[in-house]
Write a protein that holds these residues in place. Sequence first.
Motif, PDB file in Angstrom:
ATOM      1  N   SER A  32      -1.688  -9.128   2.524  1.00  0.00           N
ATOM      2  CA  SER A  32      -1.165  -7.814   2.826  1.00  0.00           C
ATOM      3  C   SER A  32      -0.179  -7.848   3.960  1.00  0.00           C
ATOM      4  O   SER A  32       0.650  -6.980   4.070  1.00  0.00           O
ATOM      5  CB  SER A  32      -2.285  -6.805   3.082  1.00  0.00           C
ATOM      6  N   ALA A  38      -0.674  -2.209   1.707  1.00  0.00           N
ATOM      7  CA  ALA A  38      -2.007  -1.692   1.407  1.00  0.00           C
ATOM      8  C   ALA A  38      -1.886  -0.245   0.967  1.00  0.00           C
ATOM      9  O   ALA A  38      -1.210   0.556   1.615  1.00  0.00           O
ATOM     10  CB  ALA A  38      -2.905  -1.810   2.632  1.00  0.00           C
ATOM     11  N   LYS A  41      -8.412   1.537   0.103  1.00  0.00           N
ATOM     12  CA  LYS A  41      -9.593   0.688   0.062  1.00  0.00           C
ATOM     13  C   LYS A  41     -10.144   0.755  -1.359  1.00  0.00           C
ATOM     14  O   LYS A  41     -10.095   1.802  -2.005  1.00  0.00           O
ATOM     15  CB  LYS A  41     -10.661   1.162   1.047  1.00  0.00           C
ATOM     16  N   ASP A 127     -10.939  -6.261  -0.028  1.00  0.00           N
ATOM     17  CA  ASP A 127     -11.536  -4.953  -0.289  1.00  0.00           C
ATOM     18  C   ASP A 127     -10.474  -3.857  -0.375  1.00  0.00           C
ATOM     19  O   ASP A 127     -10.787  -2.677  -0.264  1.00  0.00           O
ATOM     20  CB  ASP A 127     -12.580  -4.609   0.790  1.00  0.00           C
ATOM     21  N   SER A 128      -9.221  -4.263  -0.598  1.00  0.00           N
ATOM     22  CA  SER A 128      -8.120  -3.294  -0.664  1.00  0.00           C
ATOM     23  C   SER A 128      -7.339  -3.389  -1.963  1.00  0.00           C
ATOM     24  O   SER A 128      -7.367  -4.402  -2.648  1.00  0.00           O
ATOM     25  CB  SER A 128      -7.151  -3.541   0.495  1.00  0.00           C
ATOM     26  N   VAL A 130      -3.482  -3.262  -3.115  1.00  0.00           N
ATOM     27  CA  VAL A 130      -2.180  -3.454  -2.495  1.00  0.00           C
ATOM     28  C   VAL A 130      -1.101  -3.535  -3.554  1.00  0.00           C
ATOM     29  O   VAL A 130      -1.377  -3.751  -4.733  1.00  0.00           O
ATOM     30  CB  VAL A 130      -2.152  -4.753  -1.624  1.00  0.00           C
TER      31      VAL A 130
END
Length: 132
Positions: A32, A38, A41, A127-128, A130
């Motif tokens: 990222s 990003a 979440k 955990d994102s 993007v």
Amino acid sequence: MVAPVSLAACSSADTPPPAAPPANGGATSGGSSGGATALAKLSDVPVGSGKIVNGGPGKVLLVRSSETEVRGFDPVCPHAGVAVSPPKGGTITCPGHGSVFDASTGAMKKGPATTGLTAVAVKIEGDSIVTA
């Protein structure tokens, strides 16, 4: 002592070229911080749902079809430029004139739109979600 100063200057001159490779690799493996933006979440977009977010490319409709799959679409209906609603029951609906799109592909299921939603490249990174 002049030579070490020259080497230090040469060494710092080498610093900008390594900045170029992360820009090239940002879409696939740069992380990222290497060019990907990003967007949300992963926990903000539960499986079977979607969310419109602001991101690097503008607004993006994120649709999560499984634990490991997220798709991105331009949320503007191709019919009249109205923002579509996040998916419900596997479909995305335009509140302006009732066009319906498949939530997993963005394909047009019912007009008046004559084309599907435009895809936006996204991916899961950690955990994102993007940009890809």
